[in-house]
Each structure stands twice: as C-alpha cells, then as structure tokens.
Enzyme design. Structure first.
Site, short mmCIF file in Angstrom:
data_model
loop_
_atom_site.label_atom_id
_atom_site.label_comp_id
_atom_site.label_asym_id
_atom_site.label_seq_id
_atom_site.Cartn_x
_atom_site.Cartn_y
_atom_site.Cartn_z
N HIS A 16 68.97 9.77 45.45
CA HIS A 16 68.35 8.54 44.97
C HIS A 16 67.11 8.96 44.18
O HIS A 16 66.49 9.99 44.47
CB HIS A 16 67.95 7.64 46.14
CG HIS A 16 67.32 6.35 45.69
ND1 HIS A 16 68.00 5.42 44.96
CD2 HIS A 16 66.06 5.88 45.85
CE1 HIS A 16 67.19 4.41 44.69
NE2 HIS A 16 66.01 4.65 45.22
N HIS A 28 61.55 1.88 42.01
CA HIS A 28 62.94 2.33 41.99
C HIS A 28 63.87 1.15 41.87
O HIS A 28 63.48 0.00 42.04
CB HIS A 28 63.26 3.20 43.22
CG HIS A 28 63.14 2.49 44.53
ND1 HIS A 28 64.14 2.49 45.46
CD2 HIS A 28 62.14 1.76 45.09
CE1 HIS A 28 63.76 1.81 46.54
NE2 HIS A 28 62.55 1.36 46.33
N CYS A 110 69.95 4.35 39.37
CA CYS A 110 68.53 4.59 39.67
C CYS A 110 67.97 5.77 38.88
O CYS A 110 66.80 5.76 38.49
CB CYS A 110 68.32 4.79 41.17
SG CYS A 110 69.27 6.15 41.89
#
Length: 159
Positions: A16, A28, A110
């Site tokens: 991530h 994010h 992301c």
C-alpha cells in the site's frame, strides 16, 4: 521523513502507498471498504469483482495506516522525475482531501495516486509488474503484452 516522501507499506501480497505530509500524517487512497489493507487486490474480491470502483482520499496518522505492517520511505522515481515543490504538493493535498475518486487496480490505484502527488506523473510499478507477471505466467508475453501495455496507457490517459 520529509513532506512529499512516498511511503511503501508492506501488506504481504502487495504494498500500500501513502504520501507523508508532516506531523506523522499521510494522505492515501482508501478502497470502498474503508481500509488500506485490502488495497491493490480488493478489485478481485467477491464484494468488488471489477477492476475499478470508487476510492476515498484520506488523511491519517502513518502509524494507524501502517497498523503494525513494516513500511519505508521509497521515492523510487526520483532518478526519473523531479519531485514537485512541497507547496505544490500540499496545495494538491488540500484540494484532494476527502474527495471520492475513481480507483482502478491497473490505472488509478494508491501508488498511482502517490506518484502523481510527488511527481505530477501517475505510475505504478506494482500494476506494471502484475501485468508483466500475468502475461509471462500465461505464456502470452509476445504481442499480447504490447496490446496490454497500450491498454494501460489508454486507461492512464482517460483518467
């Protein structure tokens, strides 16, 4: 850690990505279930079987986003692109905060979000590697890989 640093959070099967914005905070892109833990692979889940959905731009404490997972500063595109000035990055952070945007596994995940904030360019090595491994694993690398690369480029342009 400096404002504008890209933070790679190891989630095991995928990473991530978040962008450090100071005071222990990161921005994010969070998937529909509200979790950054499902991230890259959430598009394949039974609740979200397509390759795209909506995501929310969220600001949280890095320690909360990492949630015990290992993380590191990883500005891996610094040799390719010049990072944008912090005031430009923070201006975009202010504009993006709380927005719901299109999330796409291969075209707007992301990592794409974070590289756009840092460099003004949207890239995802994770998505590129996924596509490459998919085609190598299925023995379709040749001409089909060229078509797939073109398709990913079209997705990036359409956003």
């Amino acid at each position: 850690m400096e404002i504008g640093d890209m933070i790679e959070i190891n989630r095991g099967e995928y990473n991530h990505w978040a962008l450090y914005i100071g005071n222990g905070d990161v921005i994010h892109l969070v998937t529909p279930d509200g979790s950054s833990k499902s991230g890259f692979w959430s598009a394949f889940s039974s609740s979200s079987p397509s390759l795209s959905c909506k995501g929310t731009v969220t600001i949280e404490k890095l320690k909360d986003v990492a949630a015990g997972s290992p993380y590191k500063t990883y500005n891996y595109l610094d040799n390719k692109y010049k990072p944008r000035p912090t005031d430009v990055i923070m201006g975009d952070v202010d504009k993006m905060r709380g927005r719901t945007i299109q999330y796409g596994l291969l075209g707007n995940n992301c990592e794409h979000f974070v590289t756009f904030l840092r460099y003004g360019k949207s890239e995802s090595q994770q998505a590129d590697d996924f596509m490459k491994n998919l085609f190598i694993g299925s023995g379709l690398l040749g001409g089909v890989a060229v078509v797939a690369t073109a398709a990913v480029a079209v997705i990036k342009v359409m956003k």
